[in-house]
Design a protein around this motif. Structure first.
Motif, mmCIF file in Angstrom:
data_model
loop_
_atom_site.group_PDB
_atom_site.id
_atom_site.type_symbol
_atom_site.label_atom_id
_atom_site.label_comp_id
_atom_site.label_asym_id
_atom_site.label_seq_id
_atom_site.Cartn_x
_atom_site.Cartn_y
_atom_site.Cartn_z
ATOM 1 N N GLU A 87 0.674 -1.190 0.017
ATOM 2 C CA GLU A 87 -0.145 0.145 0.190
ATOM 3 C C GLU A 87 0.855 1.537 -0.016
ATOM 4 O O GLU A 87 1.931 1.349 0.612
ATOM 5 C CB GLU A 87 -0.839 -0.051 1.267
ATOM 6 N N VAL A 88 0.538 2.287 -0.669
ATOM 7 C CA VAL A 88 1.223 3.640 -0.874
ATOM 8 C C VAL A 88 0.487 4.583 0.477
ATOM 9 O O VAL A 88 -0.663 4.661 0.358
ATOM 10 C CB VAL A 88 1.105 4.170 -2.239
ATOM 11 N N CYS A 148 5.241 6.866 0.621
ATOM 12 C CA CYS A 148 6.092 5.646 0.550
ATOM 13 C C CYS A 148 5.218 4.664 0.402
ATOM 14 O O CYS A 148 4.178 4.669 0.508
ATOM 15 C CB CYS A 148 6.872 5.494 1.753
ATOM 16 N N ILE A 149 5.804 3.289 0.277
ATOM 17 C CA ILE A 149 5.066 2.023 -0.123
ATOM 18 C C ILE A 149 5.463 1.232 1.220
ATOM 19 O O ILE A 149 6.686 1.177 1.541
ATOM 20 C CB ILE A 149 5.431 1.448 -1.500
ATOM 21 N N LEU A 173 7.170 8.631 -5.509
ATOM 22 C CA LEU A 173 7.555 8.369 -4.015
ATOM 23 C C LEU A 173 8.538 9.290 -3.664
ATOM 24 O O LEU A 173 9.557 9.466 -4.319
ATOM 25 C CB LEU A 173 7.824 6.772 -3.599
#
Length: 176
Positions: A87-88, A148-149, A173
């Protein structure tokens, strides 16, 4: 990230809180449910319990033999917050170390972004330590929002909280 969940819990009302008027009993059940809900904080399956949105049903109370307390089955809908791998998300930096940064996202206090997961950034030690991208000139410093991821998530049972490891490998990102 946000989940809408229907839960069934049992709410125990002490005998001294019982009242002949139904409205006061309903209020006592709701207050006790909210207290229990706030104390629960988080679960591994649902994430952080954020808010009760609707009270769907209050079942018939059953008197406990020894104490005289009454147990009511309650059905309600609530909102929860849980991050998933891949998930971002967006986090706000609150601590910078030489080997990475710690961020907050909603109720999650410990999102860790390692310096190994932000390869374009170099640690800069100064009065205000930060990570600086030599390519773009962007900075990751305290109070900066970073997209971010999520790489991994861990639930800490004793503290009833989640920790996550995040990275910057991917398009769009980095600091916002």
């Amino acid at each position: 990230m946000y989940l809408k969940v229907e839960l069934n819990w049992n709410v125990v009302i002490p005998a001294e809180n019982l009242d002949i008027k139904g409205l006061m009993l309903q209020k006592a059940i709701l207050v006790r449910l909210l207290d229990d809900f706030a104390a629960k904080k988080a679960t591994k399956d649902l994430g952080y319990l954020v808010a009760v949105t609707t009270l769907n049903k209050i079942g018939e109370g059953k008197v406990r033999e020894h104490s005289g307390d009454v147990l009511f089955p309650v059905s309600f809908t609530c909102l929860s917050f849980k991050v998933f791998r891949g998930e971002v998300i967006e986090g706000v930096v609150h601590k910078i170390l030489k080997h990475g940064v710690f961020m907050r996202c909603g109720p999650i206090e410990n999102l860790y972004l390692s310096n190994q997961k932000m390869s374009d950034y170099q640690y800069q030690f100064a009065d205000n330590p930060c990570f600086l991208s030599l390519k773009t000139g962007s900075r990751i410093e305290k109070d900066v929002t970073v997209r971010c991821i999520v790489i991994g998530v861990k639930y800490m049972e004793a503290q009833k909280e989640f920790q996550a490891v995040v990275g910057l490998e991917g398009d769009y990102l980095g600091p916002i």
